[in-house]
Design an enzyme around this catalytic site. Structure first.
Site, PDB file in Angstrom:
ATOM      1  N   GLY A   1      50.749  52.114  90.228  1.00 31.48           N
ATOM      2  CA  GLY A   1      50.797  52.044  88.771  1.00 31.48           C
ATOM      3  C   GLY A   1      51.977  52.845  88.264  1.00 31.48           C
ATOM      4  O   GLY A   1      52.362  53.856  88.858  1.00 31.48           O
TER       5      GLY A   1
ATOM      6  N   LYS B   1      32.958  59.434  77.083  1.00 37.25           N
ATOM      7  CA  LYS B   1      33.443  60.175  75.900  1.00 37.25           C
ATOM      8  C   LYS B   1      34.069  59.252  74.873  1.00 37.25           C
ATOM      9  O   LYS B   1      34.094  59.570  73.685  1.00 37.25           O
ATOM     10  CB  LYS B   1      34.425  61.267  76.311  1.00 37.25           C
ATOM     11  CG  LYS B   1      35.538  60.781  77.226  1.00 37.25           C
ATOM     12  CD  LYS B   1      36.916  60.967  76.694  1.00 37.25           C
ATOM     13  CE  LYS B   1      37.848  59.977  77.353  1.00 37.25           C
ATOM     14  NZ  LYS B   1      39.258  60.221  77.192  1.00 37.25           N
TER      15      LYS B   1
ATOM     16  N   ARG C   1      42.787  57.122  70.178  1.00 33.99           N
ATOM     17  CA  ARG C   1      42.778  55.842  69.477  1.00 33.99           C
ATOM     18  C   ARG C   1      41.397  55.300  69.159  1.00 33.99           C
ATOM     19  O   ARG C   1      41.230  54.549  68.199  1.00 33.99           O
ATOM     20  CB  ARG C   1      43.605  54.805  70.230  1.00 33.99           C
ATOM     21  CG  ARG C   1      43.349  54.681  71.698  1.00 33.99           C
ATOM     22  CD  ARG C   1      44.453  53.823  72.314  1.00 33.99           C
ATOM     23  NE  ARG C   1      44.074  53.387  73.632  1.00 33.99           N
ATOM     24  CZ  ARG C   1      44.907  53.353  74.659  1.00 33.99           C
ATOM     25  NH1 ARG C   1      46.146  53.726  74.508  1.00 33.99           N
ATOM     26  NH2 ARG C   1      44.492  52.930  75.841  1.00 33.99           N
TER      27      ARG C   1
END
Lengths: 348, 348
Positions: free
Chosen positions: B10, B207, B271
């Protein structure tokens, strides 16, 4: 059993907000509580009238909680002995520097078996450079049982009936839990009782030191990650402090409103954070920044950091509490705020 | 022992930020790690050039982490099998929806004894309406040991070397702790290793649901007390979820960076909070708000709430998780956001 008589000692912002709840619950549970709740008011003249008279006629504390009605069964009394002498339950909610003097004035004047609860966040000091919990101070002077109520409870939001939670800590009488719950719990003010009073009270005092570190981080623009790390490190130091000086706490207590919830609100809102953030760029002593920003109120964090410092020092524990020590030294002007992270890393 | 070869699978924002750290540490600990670190890059054309070529010549991921240099020993490789086949250590840091496919492509191609660590926050689902941890998914496909790294780590702040902390969770090999610490720990990226991988990983996923509730509270202007209460109640539901579905957690793990620290930052920044706050007043579906605000990125919270819902339902546990359930129903448009507190009180 005769209904219990309740007296609120204090009538500031928080005292008045809590009077709305306690007054309401005293009426609701008539079998448990005497419906008339005394509230000791330090007499002041407001717009040419006595504050106590305004409260007893308009049922509003126009000075400290304007715009919100108090229940009519909450009665302002200006003599603290008069207000307290019949009380079975005393709710202490005064600025912490006044607790000793007020308690002294009540010596020998209370009913047998009277119990107290302290809503005061802060610490006191003893003569040997150590600290004393506010509840300990009351207990030592009045020889009564003292529980505490702490949590993420900004007074004006509680007065506006916004949903929140609070923690009551009792020292050894868990059977009082039901009474305390009946006195304070409402649909929007959720009480949980834990048998861990010292931890509950210390959370209420120590979180203000952590909020100073959070404020410095904000002022220094260190970002969200660093702030979160400081809050976490601060929480760990709070736990370590309790374990070291008031052993026997339960880890679960830190998950109550008095723990993480109060810590978090104080580190993101709250005046300690605000003053310390401003201090970073102010180029003047903290006391001056405080004076300018808080309009005569004081930030508890720097004071609490100062109060515990001699204790950490004399027990040779300074290195174990780098955040608490750094906050104290930065507040004192001994270390620059931009050294905060170095201090946390032990290079201060 | 031969130095261990490290491959980062990644190269997005977080992958590139972590490549800076891992690349640096691989050079520092030459006796433990092979200094050349492969980074699998999904090839894209940026300004007419191949991203992999830009990374290997300019040493900068100009698309996902512009302005920050990567160490020269981090080498972009565009074929994931080629990048991974020599690896002793695989660091998974891709969007969670791609984990399955990428892992499948590596079946039978890895070195014996290769170990993985997942930095991916999110969940996967299984065929029977349950959830699967990302680490479980990798483990099931590749039959290798998978640890996790989670914490309050906004990628751009880590890339800017701001002080922060992270938690590594291992499942049963605490002896790997030292290796993981050497690979990830720096002076400004502080690693703590705990033998509680499932809890660490679940904190990272759950969370985001709590952050949605915090966002609704902000949008509804419920105030600081209520927000603190929601964060606390959310944390308790996270703990209850772990205890119910992945039993065996340690209470201490929630005090690590992956626990309270990451929760708090996500609930005040992040966000999920932002989208859910905007949704309250938007009068349009959440997906549209997300589209407008996040510029093609997605908010994980609503998705995670949706993924766990069938599991709560089939195990008859909906009532035990009022916040998680409320977030899901509000995100789906089944319940109005202003019913959030009623839902928490069990009246939804």
């Amino acid at each position: 059993m005769a209904p219990k008589k309740v007296t609120i000692i204090g009538s500031g912002n928080w005292g008045s907000a809590i009077a709305r709840i306690v007054g309401h619950n005293a009426t609701t549970y008539k079998d448990i509580f005497d419906p008339t709740v005394n509230m000791w008011v330090f007499e002041e003249i407001v717009d040419g009238r006595k504050l106590s008279e305004i409260i007893n006629t308009q049922h509003e504390n126009v000075k400290y909680l304007p715009g919100r009605k108090l229940p009519e069964n909450v009665v302002a009394v200006t003599d603290v002995v008069e207000a307290s002498k019949e009380a079975d339950i005393l709710i202490f909610v005064v600025p912490h520097q006044h607790v000793g003097k007020i308690s002294q004035s009540l010596v020998g004047k209370l009913k047998d078996g009277a119990k107290a609860i302290s809503l005061i966040k802060g610490l006191s000091t003893n003569n040997s450079g150590g600290i004393k919990l506010i509840s300990e101070e009351i207990r030592e002077i009045l020889h009564i049982e003292v529980s505490v109520l702490m949590g993420a409870n900004l007074a004006h939001e509680v007065a506006d009936d916004h949903f929140c939670e609070a923690t009551i800590g009792t020292l050894n009488k868990v059977e009082d839990g039901e009474m305390w719950t009946k006195l304070f719990n409402t649909d929007n003010f959720r009480i949980n009782v834990v048998k861990d009073a010292n931890t509950v009270e210390l959370c209420g005092a120590l979180k203000n030191i952590v909020a100073c570190a959070a404020g410095f981080a904000d002022g220094l623009k260190l970002g969200d990650n660093t702030k979160a790390a400081l809050i976490r490190i601060g929480l760990i130091e709070m736990m370590k402090f309790v374990d070291t000086y008031y052993p026997g706490s339960h880890l679960e207590t830190y998950f109550e409103s008095c723990g993480v919830a109060d810590l978090v609100t104080t580190c993101y809102g709250g005046r300690n954070r605000k003053v310390c953030a401003a201090f970073v760029t102010a180029n003047k002593p903290l006391a001056e920044v405080e004076q300018e920003l808080l309009n005569g109120q004081s930030a508890q964090g720097p004071l609490t950091a100062e109060e515990i410092y001699p204790m950490l020092q004399s027990s040779k524990n300074l290195e174990k509490f780098p955040l608490f020590v750094a906050v104290h030294r930065i507040c004192k002007g001994e270390v620059s705020p931009d050294k905060l992270i170095d201090c946390i890393k032990g290079r201060c």
